[in-house]
Design a protein around this motif. Sequence first.
Motif, PDB file in Angstrom:
ATOM      1  N   PRO A 255       0.826  -1.020   0.011  1.00 38.43           N
ATOM      2  CA  PRO A 255       0.023  -0.011  -0.032  1.00 38.43           C
ATOM      3  C   PRO A 255       0.958   1.270   0.172  1.00 38.43           C
ATOM      4  N   SER A 256       0.711   2.591  -0.572  1.00 39.02           N
ATOM      5  CA  SER A 256       1.740   3.516  -0.905  1.00 39.02           C
ATOM      6  C   SER A 256       1.279   4.317   0.175  1.00 39.02           C
ATOM      7  N   ARG A 257       2.833   5.003   0.397  1.00 43.46           N
ATOM      8  CA  ARG A 257       3.273   5.535   1.655  1.00 43.46           C
ATOM      9  C   ARG A 257       3.390   6.443   1.526  1.00 43.46           C
ATOM     10  N   GLY A 258       2.943   7.932   0.677  1.00 44.96           N
ATOM     11  CA  GLY A 258       3.326   8.888   0.543  1.00 44.96           C
ATOM     12  C   GLY A 258       2.496   9.233   1.890  1.00 44.96           C
ATOM     13  N   ASP A 259       2.791  11.126   1.635  1.00 43.11           N
ATOM     14  CA  ASP A 259       2.222  11.753   2.403  1.00 43.11           C
ATOM     15  C   ASP A 259       1.359  12.565   2.892  1.00 43.11           C
ATOM     16  N   LEU A 260      -0.100  12.294   2.092  1.00 39.32           N
ATOM     17  CA  LEU A 260      -1.215  12.482   2.342  1.00 39.32           C
ATOM     18  C   LEU A 260      -2.198  10.978   2.367  1.00 39.32           C
ATOM     19  N   ALA A 279      -4.158   8.305  -8.400  1.00 38.28           N
ATOM     20  CA  ALA A 279      -2.446   8.816  -8.788  1.00 38.28           C
ATOM     21  C   ALA A 279      -2.647   9.527  -7.945  1.00 38.28           C
ATOM     22  N   PHE A 280      -2.609  10.435  -7.480  1.00 40.98           N
ATOM     23  CA  PHE A 280      -2.323  11.290  -6.615  1.00 40.98           C
ATOM     24  C   PHE A 280      -2.637  11.080  -4.858  1.00 40.98           C
ATOM     25  N   PHE A 281      -2.316   9.865  -4.763  1.00 39.27           N
ATOM     26  CA  PHE A 281      -2.473   9.673  -3.329  1.00 39.27           C
ATOM     27  C   PHE A 281      -1.204   8.616  -3.673  1.00 39.27           C
ATOM     28  N   VAL A 282      -1.029   8.300  -4.331  1.00 34.76           N
ATOM     29  CA  VAL A 282       0.074   7.323  -4.630  1.00 34.76           C
ATOM     30  C   VAL A 282       1.276   8.616  -4.398  1.00 34.76           C
ATOM     31  N   THR A 312      -3.175  16.337   4.637  1.00 36.63           N
ATOM     32  CA  THR A 312      -1.567  15.346   4.802  1.00 36.63           C
ATOM     33  C   THR A 312      -1.892  14.679   6.320  1.00 36.63           C
ATOM     34  N   LYS A 313      -0.983  13.870   6.478  1.00 40.10           N
ATOM     35  CA  LYS A 313      -1.023  12.872   7.644  1.00 40.10           C
ATOM     36  C   LYS A 313      -0.851  13.527   8.953  1.00 40.10           C
TER      37      LYS A 313
END
Length: 333
Positions: A255-260, A279-282, A312-313
Amino acid sequence: MSFFLIVSVFLTACKPPPSQKILAMGTFCSINLFHDGRPELYKRLFDRIIQLENKFSVNIPASEISRVNESAGKSAVKVSDETFFVTKAALDAAYATDGAFNPLILPLTRLWNVSGLNPKVPTEAEIFEAKSHCDYRTIILNENERSIFLQDEKSAMDLGGITKGFVCDELRKILVEENVKNAVLNLGGNVFIFGKNPEKKDWQVAIRDPFSGEGAALVVFLEEGSVVTSGDYERFFEKDGEVFHHIIHWKTGYPSRGDLKSVSILSQKSMVADILSTAFFVMGWDESLKFLENREKYPSLIPDDVQVLAITKDKKVLTSKNFHVKITKNEFR
Ligand code: AMP
Ligand code: MG
């Protein structure tokens, strides 16, 4: 459902009629046609949803996408114009986003099974094997024959990140054809507002608090159009205190681990908004903003009217420069 809707009180004197719902595409799909709500029109719209689900769903063995997946490594499959159109849009988006949006993600989404009954954390070996079959560059589209060929026999398509947006765009065509004045569609968080609010006010769409998954984090005011959100709270499971959500980065296999925590796209074009939210979530915030500068290179993927809002997170609300809808913020400042 990632959104809920506050439809500002409609025709003050009389209460708006309730929306109608069906369970389709793995979620609740609700439609409110307000005072244009003829039963046969609701039926036409719901029938169209089911018809498209029957083409795209990987959970329906006879769907066109299931047939394409079954023929992987063996033969090209001729599909309907709309299945070809959506697949082509998804594949173009994969090339444009360097695979952040990847329609060939099924080996990984099946392995993690986040949306299923028994999700589990796979072993490193399983992840390594599955991600080796998610290379979207192995998909061959033949425009003349309208056919799709998956060259890798262990690969498989999953259009879950684009279908609901496409369905909204298709329902909109029916609303135009039927001269509907106002409608609100909510396909499991893909919200589409059709027509101007007759009270001459903006519509209000509440963005769900992605931390609790309940209640509104903020409210967006808009005239009409689509608001599509992707977030890690939509579908997930927990194991040993760690949360695993449903949007997978094929390069890591996780699962993607971006800042959002969540990202919402506003546009009249719902399918494109659906692609971009996933896409932007990733991609995370910085990469997404940079991507938006490529409008000239990818005109059909980045419509002129696109606006982005993300939480953001660390609980900040970020928006693209051109964001012009009004937001009321509560705790998210
Ligand atoms: P959305 O809720 O629109 O962000 O779409 C999430 C769904 O898209 C998942 O449930 C999967 O079916 C599929 N999916 C997961 N990861 C990806 C990805 N990286 N690119 C495209 N689709 C994905
Ligand atoms: Mg999406």
